[in-house]
Design a protein around this motif. Structure first.
Motif, PDB file in Angstrom:
ATOM      1  N   ARG A 221      -9.531 -12.667  -7.651  1.00 56.69           N
ATOM      2  CA  ARG A 221      -8.499 -13.658  -7.617  1.00 56.69           C
ATOM      3  C   ARG A 221      -8.854 -14.617  -6.581  1.00 56.69           C
ATOM      4  N   LYS A 222      -9.442 -14.469  -5.616  1.00 53.51           N
ATOM      5  CA  LYS A 222      -9.754 -15.768  -4.818  1.00 53.51           C
ATOM      6  C   LYS A 222     -10.852 -16.418  -5.317  1.00 53.51           C
ATOM      7  N   ALA A 223     -11.590 -16.101  -6.077  1.00 53.82           N
ATOM      8  CA  ALA A 223     -12.702 -17.098  -6.780  1.00 53.82           C
ATOM      9  C   ALA A 223     -11.798 -17.847  -7.832  1.00 53.82           C
ATOM     10  N   VAL A 224     -10.978 -17.183  -8.513  1.00 59.87           N
ATOM     11  CA  VAL A 224     -10.180 -17.684  -9.670  1.00 59.87           C
ATOM     12  C   VAL A 224      -9.425 -18.816  -9.220  1.00 59.87           C
ATOM     13  N   THR A 225      -8.798 -18.604  -7.786  1.00 63.31           N
ATOM     14  CA  THR A 225      -7.905 -19.624  -7.098  1.00 63.31           C
ATOM     15  C   THR A 225      -8.665 -20.808  -6.704  1.00 63.31           C
ATOM     16  N   LYS A 226      -9.720 -20.701  -5.999  1.00 64.80           N
ATOM     17  CA  LYS A 226     -10.704 -21.822  -6.031  1.00 64.80           C
ATOM     18  C   LYS A 226     -11.036 -22.419  -7.206  1.00 64.80           C
ATOM     19  N   ALA A 227     -11.483 -22.074  -8.239  1.00 71.37           N
ATOM     20  CA  ALA A 227     -11.851 -22.665  -9.584  1.00 71.37           C
ATOM     21  C   ALA A 227     -10.550 -23.296  -9.902  1.00 71.37           C
ATOM     22  N   LEU A 228      -9.356 -22.879  -9.822  1.00 65.80           N
ATOM     23  CA  LEU A 228      -8.146 -23.455 -10.367  1.00 65.80           C
ATOM     24  C   LEU A 228      -7.931 -24.731  -9.532  1.00 65.80           C
ATOM     25  N   ALA A 229      -8.088 -24.698  -8.357  1.00 66.81           N
ATOM     26  CA  ALA A 229      -7.775 -25.809  -7.285  1.00 66.81           C
ATOM     27  C   ALA A 229      -8.888 -27.041  -7.835  1.00 66.81           C
ATOM     28  N   ARG A 230     -10.174 -26.556  -8.054  1.00 58.79           N
ATOM     29  CA  ARG A 230     -11.092 -27.452  -8.598  1.00 58.79           C
ATOM     30  C   ARG A 230     -10.830 -28.197  -9.959  1.00 58.79           C
ATOM     31  N   ALA A 231     -10.346 -27.472 -10.635  1.00 59.67           N
ATOM     32  CA  ALA A 231     -10.174 -27.858 -12.334  1.00 59.67           C
ATOM     33  C   ALA A 231      -8.774 -28.744 -12.098  1.00 59.67           C
ATOM     34  N   VAL A 232      -7.818 -28.510 -11.253  1.00 60.61           N
ATOM     35  CA  VAL A 232      -6.710 -29.610 -11.483  1.00 60.61           C
ATOM     36  C   VAL A 232      -6.615 -30.228  -9.919  1.00 60.61           C
ATOM     37  N   PRO A 233      -7.480 -31.221  -9.648  1.00 57.63           N
ATOM     38  CA  PRO A 233      -7.202 -31.894  -8.154  1.00 57.63           C
ATOM     39  C   PRO A 233      -5.933 -32.243  -8.039  1.00 57.63           C
ATOM     40  N   GLY A 234      -5.467 -31.913  -6.688  1.00 57.92           N
ATOM     41  CA  GLY A 234      -4.277 -32.442  -6.225  1.00 57.92           C
ATOM     42  C   GLY A 234      -3.109 -31.223  -6.301  1.00 57.92           C
ATOM     43  N   ALA A 235      -3.432 -30.252  -7.263  1.00 56.08           N
ATOM     44  CA  ALA A 235      -2.380 -29.300  -7.330  1.00 56.08           C
ATOM     45  C   ALA A 235      -2.432 -28.141  -6.453  1.00 56.08           C
ATOM     46  N   ARG A 236      -1.389 -27.357  -6.379  1.00 50.01           N
ATOM     47  CA  ARG A 236      -1.379 -25.898  -5.444  1.00 50.01           C
ATOM     48  C   ARG A 236      -1.535 -24.827  -6.151  1.00 50.01           C
ATOM     49  N   VAL A 237      -2.106 -23.822  -5.813  1.00 47.05           N
ATOM     50  CA  VAL A 237      -2.238 -22.821  -6.200  1.00 47.05           C
ATOM     51  C   VAL A 237      -1.427 -21.501  -5.536  1.00 47.05           C
ATOM     52  N   GLU A 238      -0.625 -20.998  -6.167  1.00 47.30           N
ATOM     53  CA  GLU A 238       0.386 -19.988  -5.569  1.00 47.30           C
ATOM     54  C   GLU A 238       0.160 -18.606  -5.843  1.00 47.30           C
ATOM     55  N   ARG A 239      -0.220 -17.618  -4.950  1.00 40.18           N
ATOM     56  CA  ARG A 239      -0.444 -16.180  -5.242  1.00 40.18           C
ATOM     57  C   ARG A 239       0.859 -15.570  -5.327  1.00 40.18           C
ATOM     58  N   ASP A 240       0.950 -14.669  -5.867  1.00 38.65           N
ATOM     59  CA  ASP A 240       2.317 -13.904  -6.247  1.00 38.65           C
ATOM     60  C   ASP A 240       3.483 -14.857  -6.284  1.00 38.65           C
TER      61      ASP A 240
END
Length: 381
Positions: A221-240
């Motif tokens: 999940r940590k790696a996916v969270t970082k990859a999502l932040a890179r894929a959509v610049p300026g977006a926030r990734v929220e866990r749970d």
């Protein structure tokens, strides 16, 4: 019977309650009314809110959410789906529609909350509680309908429903599915493209909602969270992520008005309780003087009065709760499929108001009668 366990004062209180049932009933009745009224008015909305929150937690299957303050850029959901470890991604856009209905024989437009979603692998991120049909067939020109609304409209998969959107246009949509968790998702679930096509608010368009992401079971999940932040610049990734829940736009105003109405009518009812108990207490002054002459001391009479007030409060609250439970149970089972719910703070407030009002109405008017001196020789004479 339990009053007799509290010594002479308790036995006097039990005897008074048994001998003066009409007076006790007159004191209990306004307490029953204020308890039942407040319980029904506050419990109805609280039951729907509580059931909606429970459904919202059941609906959500995603473990991540991607969103941005100014809205996600176009094509964000497609880029998110390409991130390694992402099992499914669903964009969710809130909105409202108008439904023509008739109430008491008069036509009216009912404003309802809806969600627009991307249907690809929808059930991986959301669980609407499918009853009939197939949510994967949700496309522009189609709609999924909550089970209760579908029953009231008499529609099923294959039927059509006419809705009016925010831009004033009407659309005749074909029903492709019905679902049970409509308190969380609203009565209608639309394709994202269908909803955005009729959205007139400035700055809206593809990518304006949030994207719910379900990760693969073996994904980091940590790696996916970082990859999502890179894929959509300026977006926030929220866990749970917070549960998905549709709220009518005027729900806050309706709750404020409901509380104001309960407060105003409750205040008048409290005045009625206070005056009724005060008049009953004033009428008991000769009785208390006679008990003093018969040898009862002030401590015993004070305990008698307090126990009578406690019995009045307890009986009034129990009967009032039973009276309120009848319509609340019918309402909650029909509307939410659950038992009635009242927040503990609101229940405690009702109890506190009843206790304070009963104490203020039943005790102070007779304290002066207990202050006088009644010598034992006067009792003997």
């Amino acid at each position: 019977a339990p009053l007799r366990r509290f010594g002479p004062g308790g036995r006097l209180a039990a005897a008074n309650c048994a001998a003066s049932a009409q007076r006790l009933g007159a004191a209990i009745t306004p307490i029953v009314l204020v308890t039942a009224f407040a319980g029904v008015q506050l419990g109805g909305g609280a039951t729907l809110t509580h059931a909606g929150d429970a459904q919202a937690r059941q609906v959500l299957r995603a473990d991540l959410a991607v969103h941005a303050d100014g809205g996600l850029p176009a094509g964000a959901v497609e880029r998110i789906r390409q991130v390694p470890g992402v099992r499914a991604a669903t964009e969710v856009v809130p909105g409202t529609v108008l439904l023509a209905a008739r109430r008491l024989g008069s036509p009216e437009l009912e404003r309802l909350p809806v969600f627009g979603v991307t249907p690809e692998r929808l059930t991986r991120t959301l669980d609407p509680g499918l009853r009939d049909g197939d949510l994967a067939r949700l496309r522009p020109g189609t709609v999924a309908v909550g089970a209760d609304r579908a029953d009231s409209l008499g529609v099923r998969p294959g039927s059509t429903v006419t809705l009016r959107f925010g831009d004033g246009q009407e659309a005749r949509l074909r029903v492709v599915a019905t679902y049970t968790r409509s308190l969380a998702l609203g009565d209608f679930l639309l394709s994202r493209d269908e909803l955005l096509r009729h959205t007139s608010a400035p700055g809206t368009g593809p990518g304006t909602g949030r994207v719910l992401v379900a990760t693969a079971p073996d994904a980091d999940r940590k790696a996916v969270t970082k990859a999502l932040a890179r894929a959509v610049p300026g977006a926030r990734v929220e866990r749970d992520p917070a549960p998905v829940k549709g709220e009518p736009a005027d729900r806050a105003l309706a709750e404020v008005v409901s509380v104001a109405v309960v407060g105003a009518i409750g205040a008048f009812t409290v005045i009625a309780v206070l005056s009724t108990l005060a008049l009953i207490a004033i009428g008991r002054r000769p009785e208390l003087r006679l008990l003093r002459l018969a040898g009862a001391d002030r401590g015993q009479l004070r305990r008698m009065l307090r126990l009578e007030a406690a019995a009045t409060v307890l009986t009034g609250l129990l009967v009032g709760a039973a009276v309120a439970a009848v319509p609340l149970l019918a309402f909650s089972v029909a509307m939410a499929g659950t038992v009635p719910y009242l927040p503990p703070t609101q229940a405690a407030m009702i109890v506190a108001v009843v206790v304070a009002t009963t104490a203020a109405g039943a005790l102070p008017p007779v304290w002066t009668t207990l202050r006088g001196r009644y010598p034992r020789e006067a009792a003997a004479r």
